[in-house]
Design an enzyme around this catalytic site. Sequence first.
Site, PDB file in Angstrom:
ATOM      1  N   ASP A  65     -58.625 -20.498 -67.940  1.00  0.00           N
ATOM      2  CA  ASP A  65     -59.342 -21.031 -69.102  1.00  0.00           C
ATOM      3  C   ASP A  65     -60.096 -22.317 -68.754  1.00  0.00           C
ATOM      4  O   ASP A  65     -60.980 -22.738 -69.505  1.00  0.00           O
ATOM      5  CB  ASP A  65     -58.344 -21.360 -70.226  1.00  0.00           C
ATOM      6  CG  ASP A  65     -58.363 -20.338 -71.353  1.00  0.00           C
ATOM      7  OD1 ASP A  65     -59.440 -19.796 -71.639  1.00  0.00           O
ATOM      8  OD2 ASP A  65     -57.297 -20.106 -71.943  1.00  0.00           O
TER       9      ASP A  65
ATOM     10  N   LYS B 183     -58.845  -8.299 -74.431  1.00  0.00           N
ATOM     11  CA  LYS B 183     -58.741  -8.885 -73.083  1.00  0.00           C
ATOM     12  C   LYS B 183     -57.877  -7.998 -72.185  1.00  0.00           C
ATOM     13  O   LYS B 183     -58.234  -7.717 -71.041  1.00  0.00           O
ATOM     14  CB  LYS B 183     -58.121 -10.288 -73.159  1.00  0.00           C
ATOM     15  CG  LYS B 183     -59.093 -11.355 -73.629  1.00  0.00           C
ATOM     16  CD  LYS B 183     -58.397 -12.665 -73.968  1.00  0.00           C
ATOM     17  CE  LYS B 183     -59.409 -13.626 -74.598  1.00  0.00           C
ATOM     18  NZ  LYS B 183     -58.806 -14.831 -75.169  1.00  0.00           N
TER      19      LYS B 183
ATOM     20  N   GLN C  30     -53.304 -17.872 -75.487  1.00  0.00           N
ATOM     21  CA  GLN C  30     -54.287 -17.724 -76.560  1.00  0.00           C
ATOM     22  C   GLN C  30     -54.148 -18.844 -77.596  1.00  0.00           C
ATOM     23  O   GLN C  30     -53.037 -19.151 -78.050  1.00  0.00           O
ATOM     24  CB  GLN C  30     -54.117 -16.344 -77.227  1.00  0.00           C
ATOM     25  CG  GLN C  30     -55.146 -16.020 -78.288  1.00  0.00           C
ATOM     26  CD  GLN C  30     -56.556 -15.827 -77.740  1.00  0.00           C
ATOM     27  OE1 GLN C  30     -56.754 -15.444 -76.591  1.00  0.00           O
ATOM     28  NE2 GLN C  30     -57.550 -16.113 -78.556  1.00  0.00           N
TER      29      GLN C  30
HETATM   30  N1  GUN Z   1     -59.114 -19.016 -78.610  1.00  0.00           N
HETATM   31  C1  GUN Z   1     -60.438 -19.019 -78.894  1.00  0.00           C
HETATM   32  N2  GUN Z   1     -61.159 -19.151 -77.754  1.00  0.00           N
HETATM   33  C2  GUN Z   1     -60.280 -19.258 -76.739  1.00  0.00           C
HETATM   34  C3  GUN Z   1     -60.435 -19.424 -75.333  1.00  0.00           C
HETATM   35  O1  GUN Z   1     -61.525 -19.511 -74.767  1.00  0.00           O
HETATM   36  N3  GUN Z   1     -59.266 -19.468 -74.628  1.00  0.00           N
HETATM   37  C4  GUN Z   1     -58.044 -19.373 -75.210  1.00  0.00           C
HETATM   38  N4  GUN Z   1     -56.965 -19.441 -74.420  1.00  0.00           N
HETATM   39  N5  GUN Z   1     -57.879 -19.217 -76.507  1.00  0.00           N
HETATM   40  C5  GUN Z   1     -58.999 -19.167 -77.272  1.00  0.00           C
END
Ligand code: GUN
Length: 290
Positions: free
Chosen positions: A123, A56, A100
């Site tokens: 998110d 990311k 995360q």
């Molecule tokens: N962990 C797995 N998928 C996601 C997501 O879409 N957002 C976040 N913040 N953590 C994740």
Amino acid sequence: MENQKILNGSLLARKIMKNLAVNIDFYTRKNKLRKPALCTILVGNNSASEIYINIKNKQATNIGITNINFNFNKEISEKELINLISKINRDPQIDGILVQLPLPRQIKTEKIFETIIPSKDVDGFHPNNVGLLSIGKPIFVPCTPKGCMVLLKSINVNLIGKNAVIVGRSNIVGKPMAQLLINSGATVTICNSKTKNLKDFTRNADILITATGIPHLIQADFVKPNSVILDVGISRLANGGITGDVDTYAVLPLIKAITPVPGGIGPMTLAMLMKNTWIAYKKYYLNLSS
Ligand code: GUN
């Protein structure tokens, strides 16, 4: 022919990212503004999470999004994390906040997502954003379901009146996916990995979306001929490789299209995170100027 059935999420994501990079460059130069900024927060040392966060951060930087990253050890308290998020909420230099998942046990995930200010919730997990999606007026849509919808649109799937079956009921994928499909006029069924006689449901699916993390749960007798399958599951194999929820090669002769793992929904999720950061940034400057 069979290869054409495999939807190239990586390629579409690359196109979206390229487009975003051009827009970010053009808009920030023209208006002499700072670049959009995304803050990522990683707690603990879950190796999959570390990999995701690194990707990311790298991708953000590649398209002109400033990246600020916080790493905490797994002992951090809920209060400390909330204090940090509250500070970032007030920071005018940061547009998006991503914490995360999964988080360690001592930290309540809902509490963290309630702390993130809805205008920086890239998110789409804050209850305000969840509510806006459920009434069909979303601002931030969770990245994975949003990526699924963009992919379906790219192959011109008309959802009106179609049977869409989702296997998985998480707040991250299953539930927001259902909302998006409902809002698009599909008839939606939400199953999960423990649904009795799962294949009785999945066999009716014109569109099947599966997000259980159970490798090869979906076999040839689970699918409807000529259906579209989005495989959101990711599991690690003993040999180090990764695989999805669907036995792709078993279903391939029957179905119309399927996303591969890797190279399907994963890259689309990432592209949608960048898109949401761009939306947060633009909303910030539009609000300032109005
Ligand atoms: N962990 C797995 N998928 C996601 C997501 O879409 N957002 C976040 N913040 N953590 C994740």
